[in-house]
Write a protein that holds these residues in place. Structure first.
Motif, mmCIF file in Angstrom:
data_model
loop_
_atom_site.group_PDB
_atom_site.id
_atom_site.type_symbol
_atom_site.label_atom_id
_atom_site.label_comp_id
_atom_site.label_asym_id
_atom_site.label_seq_id
_atom_site.Cartn_x
_atom_site.Cartn_y
_atom_site.Cartn_z
ATOM 1 N N GLY A 8 -0.197 -1.349 -0.199
ATOM 2 C CA GLY A 8 -0.092 0.078 -0.219
ATOM 3 C C GLY A 8 0.873 1.224 0.336
ATOM 4 N N GLY A 9 2.724 1.086 -0.209
ATOM 5 C CA GLY A 9 2.994 2.314 0.258
ATOM 6 C C GLY A 9 2.449 2.803 -1.252
ATOM 7 N N GLY A 10 3.722 4.417 -1.057
ATOM 8 C CA GLY A 10 3.548 4.936 -2.685
ATOM 9 C C GLY A 10 3.898 6.187 -2.231
ATOM 10 N N SER A 17 -2.635 11.150 1.609
ATOM 11 C CA SER A 17 -3.632 9.770 2.286
ATOM 12 C C SER A 17 -2.635 8.637 1.424
ATOM 13 C CB SER A 17 -4.898 9.890 1.928
ATOM 14 O OG SER A 17 -5.070 10.892 3.277
ATOM 15 N N LEU A 18 -2.687 7.709 2.461
ATOM 16 C CA LEU A 18 -2.121 6.249 1.572
ATOM 17 C C LEU A 18 -2.735 5.552 2.445
ATOM 18 C CD1 LEU A 18 1.449 6.732 0.813
ATOM 19 C CD2 LEU A 18 -0.347 6.213 -0.897
ATOM 20 N N ARG A 19 -3.103 4.271 2.351
ATOM 21 C CA ARG A 19 -3.574 2.964 3.379
ATOM 22 C C ARG A 19 -2.469 1.606 3.666
ATOM 23 N NH1 ARG A 19 -9.862 0.033 4.178
ATOM 24 N NH2 ARG A 19 -8.850 -1.101 2.617
ATOM 25 N N GLY A 92 9.779 6.668 5.031
ATOM 26 C CA GLY A 92 9.843 5.163 5.159
ATOM 27 C C GLY A 92 9.838 4.749 4.933
ATOM 28 N N VAL A 93 10.192 2.984 5.215
ATOM 29 C CA VAL A 93 9.655 2.260 4.751
ATOM 30 C C VAL A 93 9.426 1.749 6.163
ATOM 31 C CG1 VAL A 93 10.395 -0.697 4.485
ATOM 32 C CG2 VAL A 93 11.803 1.392 3.377
ATOM 33 N N TYR A 94 8.003 1.125 5.857
ATOM 34 C CA TYR A 94 6.934 0.788 6.787
ATOM 35 C C TYR A 94 7.201 -0.121 6.862
ATOM 36 C CZ TYR A 94 4.984 5.628 7.434
ATOM 37 O OH TYR A 94 5.341 6.496 7.919
ATOM 38 N N GLY A 123 8.530 -4.816 4.407
ATOM 39 C CA GLY A 123 8.556 -3.582 4.277
ATOM 40 C C GLY A 123 7.819 -3.067 2.534
ATOM 41 N N THR A 124 6.989 -1.861 3.351
ATOM 42 C CA THR A 124 6.049 -1.176 1.947
ATOM 43 C C THR A 124 7.016 0.313 1.832
ATOM 44 O OG1 THR A 124 4.546 -0.230 0.643
ATOM 45 C CG2 THR A 124 4.277 -0.385 3.012
ATOM 46 N N GLN A 125 7.252 0.743 0.716
ATOM 47 C CA GLN A 125 7.684 2.047 0.994
ATOM 48 C C GLN A 125 7.032 3.849 1.292
ATOM 49 O OE1 GLN A 125 11.529 3.527 0.791
ATOM 50 N NE2 GLN A 125 10.046 4.950 0.965
#
Length: 130
Positions: A8-10, A17-19, A92-94, A123-125
């Protein structure tokens, strides 16, 4: 095998917003509290949010309170992190992590789970930039 899969990152502009999603692969998240961490380039991993195994206890670090919302959908075996009004410092990377039988989320939970969790994913960036 046990896997925690983040997605879901981007890249978004400030205020966007992001989810994020944390999906379990090969097991059920039902008996785990789920925590979100993030790591910025050159910095240590830091805790962001936590939701208890029953979903009735949540915790957010001060820097994201009022902007992020954590939730879980056990039917989908997924935990979400809705991130609104994103700021460049959120970049960051989540990563997500599980704490077995976590019934209460509080500040020390990040340290306990962060030290014990052995299944860190890629993770997702998340990039917040103008």
């Amino acid at each position: 095998q046990v896997e925690f899969v983040e997605s879901g990152g981007g890249m978004v502009h400030p205020g966007g917003s992001l989810r994020l999603s944390c999906a379990a692969s090969g097991f059920s998240l039902e008996h785990y509290g789920i925590l979100w961490f993030r790591q910025a380039p050159g910095k240590e991993r830091e805790g962001v949010s936590c939701i208890s195994m029953y979903g009735n206890s949540t915790y957010y670090v001060d820097s994201v309170k009022g902007r992020f919302t954590i939730s879980r959908d056990n039917a989908k075996n997924t935990v979400y992190l809705q991130m609104d009004n994103l700021k460049p410092e959120d970049t960051g990377v989540y990563f997500c992590a599980g704490g077995i039988s976590t019934v209460l989320c509080r500040a020390p939970t990040f340290e306990v789970v962060g030290r014990r969790f052995p299944y860190w994913g890629q993770g997702t960036q998340v990039t917040v930039s103008s």
